[in-house]
Design an enzyme around this catalytic site. Structure first.
Site, mmCIF file in Angstrom:
data_model
loop_
_atom_site.group_PDB
_atom_site.id
_atom_site.type_symbol
_atom_site.label_atom_id
_atom_site.label_comp_id
_atom_site.label_asym_id
_atom_site.label_seq_id
_atom_site.Cartn_x
_atom_site.Cartn_y
_atom_site.Cartn_z
ATOM 1 N N ASP A 167 3.973 5.651 -9.590
ATOM 2 C CA ASP A 167 4.293 7.063 -9.342
ATOM 3 C C ASP A 167 5.814 7.282 -9.359
ATOM 4 O O ASP A 167 6.341 7.862 -10.301
ATOM 5 C CB ASP A 167 3.703 7.529 -8.002
ATOM 6 N N ASP A 168 6.487 6.867 -8.292
ATOM 7 C CA ASP A 168 7.944 7.050 -8.174
ATOM 8 C C ASP A 168 8.498 5.786 -7.519
ATOM 9 O O ASP A 168 8.714 5.756 -6.303
ATOM 10 C CB ASP A 168 8.246 8.245 -7.254
ATOM 11 N N GLU A 220 -4.823 15.282 -5.166
ATOM 12 C CA GLU A 220 -3.822 14.553 -4.357
ATOM 13 C C GLU A 220 -3.900 15.064 -2.921
ATOM 14 O O GLU A 220 -3.602 14.348 -1.967
ATOM 15 C CB GLU A 220 -2.410 14.759 -4.949
ATOM 16 N N THR A 263 8.283 13.284 -17.510
ATOM 17 C CA THR A 263 9.396 14.002 -16.903
ATOM 18 C C THR A 263 9.345 15.486 -17.230
ATOM 19 O O THR A 263 8.856 15.875 -18.291
ATOM 20 C CB THR A 263 10.757 13.392 -17.319
ATOM 21 N N ASN A 297 12.520 10.833 -12.878
ATOM 22 C CA ASN A 297 13.522 11.014 -11.814
ATOM 23 C C ASN A 297 13.118 10.370 -10.486
ATOM 24 O O ASN A 297 13.946 10.258 -9.581
ATOM 25 C CB ASN A 297 13.844 12.497 -11.614
ATOM 26 N N GLY A 353 3.804 18.145 -9.847
ATOM 27 C CA GLY A 353 4.527 19.035 -8.940
ATOM 28 C C GLY A 353 3.799 19.128 -7.612
ATOM 29 O O GLY A 353 2.714 18.554 -7.427
ATOM 30 N N HIS A 410 7.155 8.945 -12.914
ATOM 31 C CA HIS A 410 8.016 10.123 -13.113
ATOM 32 C C HIS A 410 9.450 9.627 -13.257
ATOM 33 O O HIS A 410 9.952 8.922 -12.361
ATOM 34 C CB HIS A 410 7.925 11.068 -11.915
ATOM 35 N N LYS A 427 14.137 20.243 -17.908
ATOM 36 C CA LYS A 427 14.818 21.239 -17.066
ATOM 37 C C LYS A 427 15.940 21.875 -17.863
ATOM 38 O O LYS A 427 16.595 21.200 -18.651
ATOM 39 C CB LYS A 427 15.386 20.559 -15.815
ATOM 40 N N HIS A 471 17.940 14.589 -9.168
ATOM 41 C CA HIS A 471 18.080 15.672 -10.155
ATOM 42 C C HIS A 471 19.545 16.064 -10.353
ATOM 43 O O HIS A 471 19.971 16.402 -11.445
ATOM 44 C CB HIS A 471 17.242 16.891 -9.737
HETATM 45 C C1 LIG Z 1 4.414 11.973 -4.799
HETATM 46 N N1 LIG Z 1 3.427 12.584 -5.640
HETATM 47 C C2 LIG Z 1 3.698 13.479 -6.639
HETATM 48 N N2 LIG Z 1 2.796 14.480 -6.826
HETATM 49 C C3 LIG Z 1 3.031 15.455 -7.739
HETATM 50 N N3 LIG Z 1 4.131 15.500 -8.514
HETATM 51 C C4 LIG Z 1 5.051 14.540 -8.364
HETATM 52 C C5 LIG Z 1 4.877 13.476 -7.442
HETATM 53 N N4 LIG Z 1 5.939 12.664 -7.543
HETATM 54 C C6 LIG Z 1 6.757 13.203 -8.484
HETATM 55 N N5 LIG Z 1 6.233 14.349 -8.962
HETATM 56 C C7 LIG Z 1 6.836 15.277 -9.965
HETATM 57 O O1 LIG Z 1 7.840 14.583 -10.677
HETATM 58 C C8 LIG Z 1 9.129 15.175 -10.500
HETATM 59 C C9 LIG Z 1 10.222 14.129 -10.507
HETATM 60 O O2 LIG Z 1 10.338 13.581 -11.794
HETATM 61 P P1 LIG Z 1 10.942 14.383 -13.057
HETATM 62 O O3 LIG Z 1 12.056 15.271 -12.541
HETATM 63 O O4 LIG Z 1 9.824 15.186 -13.665
HETATM 64 O O5 LIG Z 1 11.449 13.316 -13.976
HETATM 65 C C10 LIG Z 1 8.994 15.912 -9.151
HETATM 66 O O6 LIG Z 1 9.949 16.938 -9.031
HETATM 67 C C11 LIG Z 1 7.549 16.430 -9.231
HETATM 68 O O7 LIG Z 1 7.480 17.598 -10.010
HETATM 69 ZN ZN LIG Z 2 2.744 11.534 -9.866
#
Ligand SMILES: CNc1ncnc2c1ncn2[C@@H]1O[C@H](COP(=O)(O)O)[C@@H](O)[C@H]1O
Ligand SMILES: [Zn+2]
Length: 336
Positions: A277-278, A202, A100, A18, A172, A16, A103, A68
């Site tokens: 993931d992040d 999840e 992403t 952000n 989300g 993702h 928004k 964000h």
């Molecule tokens: C931890 N597990 C997860 N499960 C579900 N959704 C997730 C996530 N981690 C991130 N996001 C999704 O990605 C967005 C951030 O990136 P973007 O603003 O879209 O680039 C989060 O706000 C959520 O909607």
């Molecule tokens: Zn994810």
């Protein structure tokens, strides 16, 4: 092992935007957006990557607001996208599928959001040795009308950018929103030729898991609570599970690395891919995730290579791009 893993050309299929900025990149971005940084900001950065014992998914979702804010203007978003691409390229990720959520705010529309990200991707791929695709995300905690706008925009933009916009992500907070309400718009996306990457299982929600499996998907995000019958289903339909070890443990959906379902997937020889993931929020890299898998489950270098090739197969790249990636991996292994 870590040097081998860092040098290995890798494939990241679940990132993702952000959530993917490292702390160093967040600091760089903040300098650009706000100018000189305060000590207070440095403390906020520390809090961003620290997790209390017993933290849960809801706590994780609160963290995104911090980034964000920095990406709420076209300039901030553009720079953030370039930094994220740079970070992945530095970790020798040769192919990245970035997702992403478009928004809209006082500074930009959802269309402008997507166009900004695409323009940054085009520059990023010229600057670094990396191929980047985009999966616009549907955030399940937002209204269905937003998802409809996202899919309509993605469909329109993909006509000019078919090599970049290749799929749709459904993500989300899984404690919010109902999959069944989003199924029609996801079906529309699929009819328009988009591949679907769906966050599924999840959390433990058997009714929704059944609905999602029936609906189908190209790839499954997390799949933590699928259980053995769910894993067998995924194997039967060749749907890979995007495994994000650090994300799952830090967000509390998996209790320890050793009990991660990657173990069952390996034993069952079910399709799987390792992802971050992040990597910003969870303070990791794809190389670190591979290292964790080797340390926890005893994966060998050759099994890591097999996992990369598996990720190539399950990517949304063209056959030519897949072939090129395989050649890159084999060239690296020959040099070892
Ligand atoms: C931890 N597990 C997860 N499960 C579900 N959704 C997730 C996530 N981690 C991130 N996001 C999704 O990605 C967005 C951030 O990136 P973007 O603003 O879209 O680039 C989060 O706000 C959520 O909607
Ligand atoms: Zn994810």
């Amino acid at each position: 092992m870590i040097n081998f893993l860092r040098g290995l050309p890798k494939v990241e299929l679940h990132a993702h935007l952000n959530g993917s900025l490292s702390i160093e990149s967040i600091k760089e971005l903040a300098e650009k957006v706000y100018g000189q940084q305060s000590e207070e900001f440095a403390e906020m950065c520390e809090r961003f990557i620290s997790f209390e014992k017993g933290a849960n998914l809801n706590d994780c979702f609160q963290k995104f607001a911090f980034v964000h804010e920095l990406t709420s203007t076209p300039q901030g978003l553009d720079y953030a996208t370039q930094l994220a691409i740079r970070d992945f390229a530095r970790d020798n990720v040769m192919y990245l599928e970035l997702r992403t959520t478009p928004k809209s705010n006082g500074n930009m529309t959802r269309r402008a959001y997507l166009e900004t990200v695409i323009s940054a991707i085009k520059r990023g791929t010229k600057q670094h040795e990396i191929n980047v695709k985009l999966l616009p995300s549907i955030n399940r905690s937002e209204p269905v009308a937003v998802a409809e706008e996202t899919v309509a925009l993605a469909t329109e933009i993909a006509q000019n950018e078919p090599d970049i916009v290749v799929g749709i992500d459904f993500s989300g907070n899984p404690n919010q929103g109902k999959f069944s309400e989003f199924a029609p718009v996801l079906e529309t996306a699929r009819k328009h030729g988009f591949k679907l990457a769906i966050h599924c299982a999840e959390i433990d929600n058997p009714v929704e898991i059944r609905e999602m499996l029936k609906f189908g998907m190209s790839r499954c995000g997390h799949g933590t609570y699928l259980g053995n019958s769910g894993f067998a289903h995924m194997k039967q339909y060749n749907i890979p599970i995007e495994c994000c070890l650090t994300s799952n443990v830090k967000s509390g959906t998996v209790s320890s690395f050793g009990s991660h379902h990657l173990k069952q997937l390996l034993l069952a020889d079910a399709p799987k891919v390792l992802c971050t993931d992040d990597c910003g929020v969870f303070d990791t890299t794809l190389s670190d995730e591979f290292l964790l898998a080797t340390e926890t489950f005893g994966l060998t270098q050759s099994q890591c290579i097999d996992l990369i090739i598996e990720a190539v197969q399950h990517s949304f790249a063209t056959p030519e791009e897949k072939l090129k990636m395989k050649m890159q991996v084999y060239a690296y292994t020959r040099r070892q």
